[in-house]
Design an enzyme around this catalytic site. Sequence first.
Site, PDB file in Angstrom:
ATOM      1  N   ARG A 230       6.916   1.527  -6.823  1.00 41.34           N
ATOM      2  CA  ARG A 230       5.966   2.034  -5.845  1.00 41.34           C
ATOM      3  C   ARG A 230       4.876   2.773  -6.604  1.00 41.34           C
ATOM      4  NH1 ARG A 230       7.472  -1.051  -2.588  1.00 41.34           N
ATOM      5  NH2 ARG A 230       8.615  -0.692  -0.660  1.00 41.34           N
ATOM      6  N   GLU A 259      -3.042   1.758  -1.257  1.00 31.70           N
ATOM      7  CA  GLU A 259      -3.138   0.300  -1.129  1.00 31.70           C
ATOM      8  C   GLU A 259      -3.787  -0.053   0.198  1.00 31.70           C
ATOM      9  OE1 GLU A 259       0.689  -1.518  -1.724  1.00 31.70           O
ATOM     10  OE2 GLU A 259       0.999  -0.523  -3.632  1.00 31.70           O
ATOM     11  N   HIS A 278      -0.022  -5.938  -5.063  1.00 34.83           N
ATOM     12  CA  HIS A 278       1.315  -5.810  -4.443  1.00 34.83           C
ATOM     13  C   HIS A 278       1.825  -7.176  -3.972  1.00 34.83           C
ATOM     14  CE1 HIS A 278       4.135  -2.778  -2.267  1.00 34.83           C
ATOM     15  NE2 HIS A 278       4.776  -3.874  -2.615  1.00 34.83           N
TER      16      HIS A 278
END
Lengths: 327, 327
Positions: A230, A259, A278
């Site tokens: 993360r 993000e 991601h």
Amino acid sequence: MSETCVLVLDAEPLPRLDRLAGRARVVHADEKTLADQLPEADVLLVWDFLSDAVREAWPGDGPRPRWVHTPSAGVDRLLPELADGRDTVITNARGVFDRPIAEYVLGLVLAMAKDFRGTWELQRQRRWRHRETFRVGGSRATVVGSGPIGREIGRALLALGVKVDLVGRTARDTDPEFGQVHATAALPGLLGEADWVVCVAPLTQESTGMFNAGMFARMKPEAHFVNVGRGAHVVEEDLVDALLEHRIKGAALDVFAEEPLPADSKLWDVPGLLISPHMSGDTVGWRDDLAEQFLDNFDRWEAGEPLLNVVDKHLGYVPTSPAAPPN
Amino acid sequence: MSETCVLVLDAEPLPRLDRLAGRARVVHADEKTLADQLPEADVLLVWDFLSDAVREAWPGDGPRPRWVHTPSAGVDRLLPELADGRDTVITNARGVFDRPIAEYVLGLVLAMAKDFRGTWELQRQRRWRHRETFRVGGSRATVVGSGPIGREIGRALLALGVKVDLVGRTARDTDPEFGQVHATAALPGLLGEADWVVCVAPLTQESTGMFNAGMFARMKPEAHFVNVGRGAHVVEEDLVDALLEHRIKGAALDVFAEEPLPADSKLWDVPGLLISPHMSGDTVGWRDDLAEQFLDNFDRWEAGEPLLNVVDKHLGYVPTSPAAPPN
């Protein structure tokens, strides 16, 4: 008995929902309506698993779903708010992302060792410039995170002849594949030996910000760092400094504190830093796999059987084996 | 007995030459002086293994070296001119490049499956664009070339869960690692099944131009082609057409008909084509490894022992086992 109400926090359309036909009432929520709908739901499927809305809308002691499923490996977007719901079970997508993320990390390691990015930049400039590259076999990696994804990354590296040090919350003296699992406290000592440091830990209070200036300072100048955990595992500012000051050679980030990464972020053009949006675990068919996994668990729910992949809400992840110590 | 004369066709400086001190007279040649010096040499070390000068300067029936060593896997730059020298032994660098090239090919396969180039191009534009990528595990590869490098590539792919079809000059019904080795005649039939087609064959008369329009037409539209053999294995014009017409999805070339690839070559910016400058096997320390390999063989030469890695001059490579059929 009244019909089960399955509330779905939508992002993309959910495939295979026909499997619930006649078995449940499916209600769709978005971030705005979620708080009003939660008290009526028996089951919450957090299909939009990148949303923080569930934590924000969670009714605390009020009526709430008895089962929350997130189709992600990490549950950090649900905790700690949901941890107090003693009668609410959280399940996750354990298993679906193991191989895809292991392939992605192995690809990044090889791409950095062989400097593919430099080669393709030279190609864009129509320049033929032979360079020597690095051998991955015989190098050494520290993989932080000893759950199924971390182990699969470790396996992929072992198969290439890399010496792998696996680091987890619970140290083990013997491990059939890795010899041992190191405790988190051993990490600073391992960093100085590593050519590759991979973060794939669950995000918990203890692991937040763990990759900071002090940790990067312990790494070798020729080492590379990869984060598929993360964004909050890394103090991004410290990583930028470590790269700019050549204290480490390179890094690849697939996850970020914010993000999508804003277009004006300074991260985009830090030399030696590879950025991906991601996507390390998201191979073609992943949404189908995730939907299937939820629906298989729904079969168990309906039959009154124990659910699979139940998260330990205090640890913040699914313990690897029943023998894991209680919290 | 007069001192052995070792002639070195230089490119880069040759490391570890001190091992020959007092044992041989070392003479350095360049492409211009080579023809004059060849008749005096007992041993020729083709350190500049990318040069075609040896073939051009070879004295045929005149006085000539009894041993020619090329620090490369391919010997196509020596044949067929040297094939008639019955008393001249050719040796090569068999073994040195196996692991590095296998890593490079595995890296290319993963990079293409995960579209790293697209991701880094988006990074350059500061654009966050999530895409789904492909899983390598469960896919299928055809590796053309069943020598040590081809086998090592196959092993690396097998370890990732890829089904590997190995193609060689000599078919074998049973193979301990790959089940079987397919004959070259079986290649057209295999291409339609392959997600990845890797060329790592020796360049011989039969294999020159083998990857042509007809072969690319047999591949799947989603397949990728990788060449780490020799440029002349591929009809480059046909590959360009196959890519431009989307008959295959992508390709990576490390070798070219003309090297260095000229700045005005149309290959540089064909969509879906990755170009690298003949470097797949060249990891840090490779020149030391190559020098050591020659010097170890020189020890055997001096002791009158059989040399290692002797090329079959009619096959054009070192046969894999003594059981290989005679030509």
